[in-house]
Motif scaffolding. Structure first.
Motif, PDB file in Angstrom:
ATOM      1  N   GLY A 151      34.371  37.173  36.830  1.00 51.86           N
ATOM      2  CA  GLY A 151      34.184  37.606  37.977  1.00 51.86           C
ATOM      3  C   GLY A 151      33.267  39.241  37.915  1.00 51.86           C
ATOM      4  O   GLY A 151      33.379  39.682  36.866  1.00 51.86           O
ATOM      5  N   LEU A 152      32.961  39.382  38.971  1.00 52.46           N
ATOM      6  CA  LEU A 152      32.284  40.539  38.915  1.00 52.46           C
ATOM      7  C   LEU A 152      33.139  41.744  38.874  1.00 52.46           C
ATOM      8  O   LEU A 152      34.448  41.960  39.294  1.00 52.46           O
ATOM      9  N   VAL A 153      32.707  42.823  38.139  1.00 47.69           N
ATOM     10  CA  VAL A 153      33.448  43.935  37.912  1.00 47.69           C
ATOM     11  C   VAL A 153      32.802  45.017  38.418  1.00 47.69           C
ATOM     12  O   VAL A 153      31.757  45.352  38.684  1.00 47.69           O
ATOM     13  N   LEU A 154      33.681  45.697  39.466  1.00 42.32           N
ATOM     14  CA  LEU A 154      32.994  46.988  40.335  1.00 42.32           C
ATOM     15  C   LEU A 154      32.557  48.200  39.309  1.00 42.32           C
ATOM     16  O   LEU A 154      33.465  48.482  38.363  1.00 42.32           O
ATOM     17  N   GLU A 155      31.773  49.229  39.864  1.00 41.49           N
ATOM     18  CA  GLU A 155      31.540  50.373  39.102  1.00 41.49           C
ATOM     19  C   GLU A 155      32.654  51.201  38.928  1.00 41.49           C
ATOM     20  O   GLU A 155      33.574  51.364  40.031  1.00 41.49           O
ATOM     21  N   ASP A 156      33.234  51.715  37.683  1.00 39.47           N
ATOM     22  CA  ASP A 156      34.284  52.426  37.367  1.00 39.47           C
ATOM     23  C   ASP A 156      35.546  51.739  37.587  1.00 39.47           C
ATOM     24  O   ASP A 156      36.810  52.158  37.657  1.00 39.47           O
ATOM     25  N   GLU A 157      35.507  50.390  37.425  1.00 40.67           N
ATOM     26  CA  GLU A 157      36.569  49.671  37.290  1.00 40.67           C
ATOM     27  C   GLU A 157      36.590  48.758  35.972  1.00 40.67           C
ATOM     28  O   GLU A 157      35.472  48.795  35.373  1.00 40.67           O
ATOM     29  N   GLU A 158      37.643  48.405  35.473  1.00 40.68           N
ATOM     30  CA  GLU A 158      38.026  47.706  34.158  1.00 40.68           C
ATOM     31  C   GLU A 158      38.154  46.231  34.771  1.00 40.68           C
ATOM     32  O   GLU A 158      38.006  45.323  33.855  1.00 40.68           O
ATOM     33  N   ARG A 159      38.858  45.970  35.715  1.00 40.82           N
ATOM     34  CA  ARG A 159      39.379  44.739  36.222  1.00 40.82           C
ATOM     35  C   ARG A 159      38.099  44.130  37.208  1.00 40.82           C
ATOM     36  O   ARG A 159      37.666  44.669  37.996  1.00 40.82           O
ATOM     37  N   SER A 160      38.367  42.777  36.950  1.00 41.32           N
ATOM     38  CA  SER A 160      37.195  41.815  37.980  1.00 41.32           C
ATOM     39  C   SER A 160      37.934  41.794  39.457  1.00 41.32           C
ATOM     40  O   SER A 160      38.890  42.342  39.655  1.00 41.32           O
ATOM     41  N   ILE A 161      36.760  41.594  40.413  1.00 41.06           N
ATOM     42  CA  ILE A 161      37.277  41.328  41.517  1.00 41.06           C
ATOM     43  C   ILE A 161      38.370  40.371  42.025  1.00 41.06           C
ATOM     44  O   ILE A 161      39.453  40.881  42.689  1.00 41.06           O
ATOM     45  N   PRO A 162      38.194  39.259  41.425  1.00 40.12           N
ATOM     46  CA  PRO A 162      39.667  38.246  41.583  1.00 40.12           C
ATOM     47  C   PRO A 162      40.898  39.052  41.043  1.00 40.12           C
ATOM     48  O   PRO A 162      42.113  38.904  41.614  1.00 40.12           O
ATOM     49  N   MET A 163      40.819  39.675  39.631  1.00 43.93           N
ATOM     50  CA  MET A 163      42.042  40.416  39.288  1.00 43.93           C
ATOM     51  C   MET A 163      42.512  41.705  40.143  1.00 43.93           C
ATOM     52  O   MET A 163      43.684  41.858  40.391  1.00 43.93           O
ATOM     53  N   LEU A 164      41.727  42.115  40.723  1.00 41.51           N
ATOM     54  CA  LEU A 164      41.934  43.372  41.690  1.00 41.51           C
ATOM     55  C   LEU A 164      42.721  42.682  42.879  1.00 41.51           C
ATOM     56  O   LEU A 164      43.618  43.368  43.214  1.00 41.51           O
TER      57      LEU A 164
END
Length: 562
Positions: free
Chosen positions: A339-352
């Motif tokens: 899945g997509l990883v947001l800027e300044d994030e290490e986790r994907s959107i589903p994981m978040l």
């Protein structure tokens, strides 16, 4: 054919000169040329030195068909008032067919929408369409009569100053006349024909959930859905189109009953809604299944959040938390993609969303395909983490059975989460029930315990091992719901199996129990191992009996029940 002093052009010529923003045209209508069965859109160039005729003033080889009159659908009853129901807004370029044998994408969508909404409403709504590039002021004045605007988004649409200006105008008019949202549904429908970058969306539709009529392949190329049985995306078009038609019909009905008004404020809408479900944003491979769940839940009267597009920036977490605070259950679907990883994030959107659901202490129901193939090591690591470190919440389940079985279980879970509205009736006098939980391989070893409990006057509930995964799970939940005590036999089962069964005991209150389980214990027997010898618990009584069975070993468990 043309009125003296006027210049008429066809849609083909219009497309070729469409990049000239200063050139104004007026749409005269759809006409048939003699000896030509196909309709042709005709426009008049609107310049100070030219005559701009009305559609009825031109003739010769042209036979008019009114531009803004919906085609009849046989005996279907027409709308009773003269108000416009729906306007389809699009860029002319998007309705140009690639071959002579085809109709344009917008025209096909328009005709299908007229027929389907007539079936859903019981009468033919007034649907009209027109490319914004050539709409005159009189046509724009009709916006005040509109219930809904459908914007067909594409790169050309978002590049057109006129399209965006008219979208903004309808938003303003709708906002002043009862609100842009009706019962959590928008009066602007964002139909995305061709992918565009989200940052290109104008502010009026930035947060609106869109209906995507395309899919993006793993190589990054996309395929638009078409209403053509020869197309591999034909059924995907039908599914997405049905979402548009049903949602549109609901909004039209809401406006007919004057059930409009401003949406609840954040203060009014901050409490947890027992009919609200958080359906997490997932990866593209599972979007069709997510849409399937959303449709099913909404048809059953549940409110599905988020109702707006999640912002893909630093606001993401706060918006998800706000949505989770209003829900009674979080539903998450995991596929093979990370899945997509947001800027300044290490986790994907589903994981978040998973971790934010756990932090919110919200019950979670998770699903992944049984035959899942994972190529991204980050996704495999995430799924392994969920398996080995399940959250310690009384109602959190990770399922991998058939999708339809998962949906059934989802509805059952929501029903059980709904507070009882009727008083609980006292049960008749009955013997205490003990749920004896064991692995299939321990069926013979537990027979002596089964006999002992039965001889003491207990009704012994036991697991079953034949049936589908959904049937086995439902029977397990039923036993946890009705038992007075639970005894886990830890013999052949693995350490993971034991932890899973203990977690099931923790989740039991969410299965519809009216009172806590009176007594819970783990009976450790069979072959000795390091994990068995060191096992201890503050939540359950621990009974270790590696020698032959003795009834005395269970006395502390049974005495409190008799």
């Amino acid at each position: 054919m043309a009125v003296a002093g006027s210049i008429l052009i066809s849609s083909k010529i219009l497309v070729e000169i469409n990049n000239q923003e200063d050139l104004q045209v007026k749409y005269l209508g759809a006409f048939h040329l003699k000896n030509d069965r196909e309709k042709r859109d005709i426009y008049a160039i609107d310049l100070p030195d030219l005559v701009v005729p009305e559609g009825h003033e031109i003739g010769g080889k042209l036979h008019p068909q009114s531009a803004y009159q919906p085609e009849t659908l046989g005996p279907v009853v027409q709308a009773k008032d003269k108000k416009k129901d729906v306007f389809i807004s699009y860029a002319q370029l998007d309705d140009v067919a690639l071959t002579k044998e085809e109709d344009g994408w917008i025209s096909v969508f328009d005709q299908a929408l007229r027929k389907r909404t007539a079936q859903l409403l019981g009468y033919q709504p007034v649907i009209w369409k027109g490319p914004h590039e050539m709409m005159d002021k009189q046509a724009i004045g009709e916006f005040a009569k509109l219930k809904v605007m459908i914007s067909i988004l594409s790169p050309r649409y978002l590049e057109s100053k006129n399209c965006l200006s008219h979208l903004k105008e309808f938003y303003s008019i709708a906002n002043d006349k009862g609100g842009v949202r009706i019962n959590n549904k928008w009066r602007i429908f964002k139909v995305i024909k061709t992918p565009v970058r989200p940052e290109m969306y104008p502010p009026e539709i930035e947060g609106i959930l869109g209906y995507e009529f395309f899919e993006i392949n793993e190589d990054g190329h996309f395929r638009e859905f078409t209403l053509d049985k020869r197309s591999p995306n034909y059924y995907q078009f039908l599914e997405r189109f049905e979402d548009v038609a049903q949602d549109l019909s609901q909004v039209i009905r809401s406006l007919e009953t004057d059930n409009i008004g401003p949406q609840p404020s954040k203060d009014q809408d901050s409490s947890r809604d027992r009919k609200a479900v958080y359906l997490a944003k997932t990866t593209s491979d599972l979007n069709p299944l997510r849409d399937n769940i959303r449709r099913d839940l909404e048809m059953r009267g549940y409110r599905v959040l988020p109702e707006e597009e999640l912002p893909l920036d630093q606001r993401f977490k706060d918006v998800v938390k706000e949505n989770l605070s209003k829900c009674q259950l979080s539903v998450l679907l995991f596929g093979g993609k990370y899945g997509l990883v947001l800027e300044d994030e290490e986790r994907s959107i589903p994981m978040l969303q998973y971790q934010l659901s756990i932090e919110a202490e919200l019950p979670c129901l998770m699903w992944r395909p049984d035959d899942l193939k994972v190529e991204d090591p980050r996704q495999q690591s995430f799924l392994d983490m969920i398996d080995t470190e399940p959250p310690n919440h009384e109602i959190t389940e990770i399922l991998s059975d058939e999708f339809e079985d998962f949906k059934t279980h989802l509805i059952d879970t929501l029903v059980n989460l709904t507070p009882q509205t009727e008083p609980i009736v006292e049960e008749e006098q009955r013997p205490p029930r003990v749920y004896l939980i064991y692995d299939r391989e321990d069926a013979e070893a537990t027979a002596v315990i089964d006999d002992h409990l039965y001889n003491l006057g207990f009704e012994v509930l036991k697991p079953i091992f034949e049936g589908t995964e959904a049937e086995l799970r439902e029977m397990h939940k039923d036993n946890l719901r009705i038992c007075d005590a639970a005894l886990i036999y830890y013999g052949y089962g693995s350490e993971f199996w034991l932890n899973a069964k203990i977690n099931d005991l923790r989740k039991a209150p969410g299965f519809g129990r009216s009172k806590p389980i009176t007594k819970k214990a783990v009976y450790i027997s069979g072959e000795k191992s390091r994990s068995k010898e060191v096992f201890r618990s503050r939540e359950l009584e621990v009974i270790k009996q590696f020698d032959n069975f003795s009834g005395d070993s269970l006395s502390s468990f049974t005495d409190i029940l008799i």
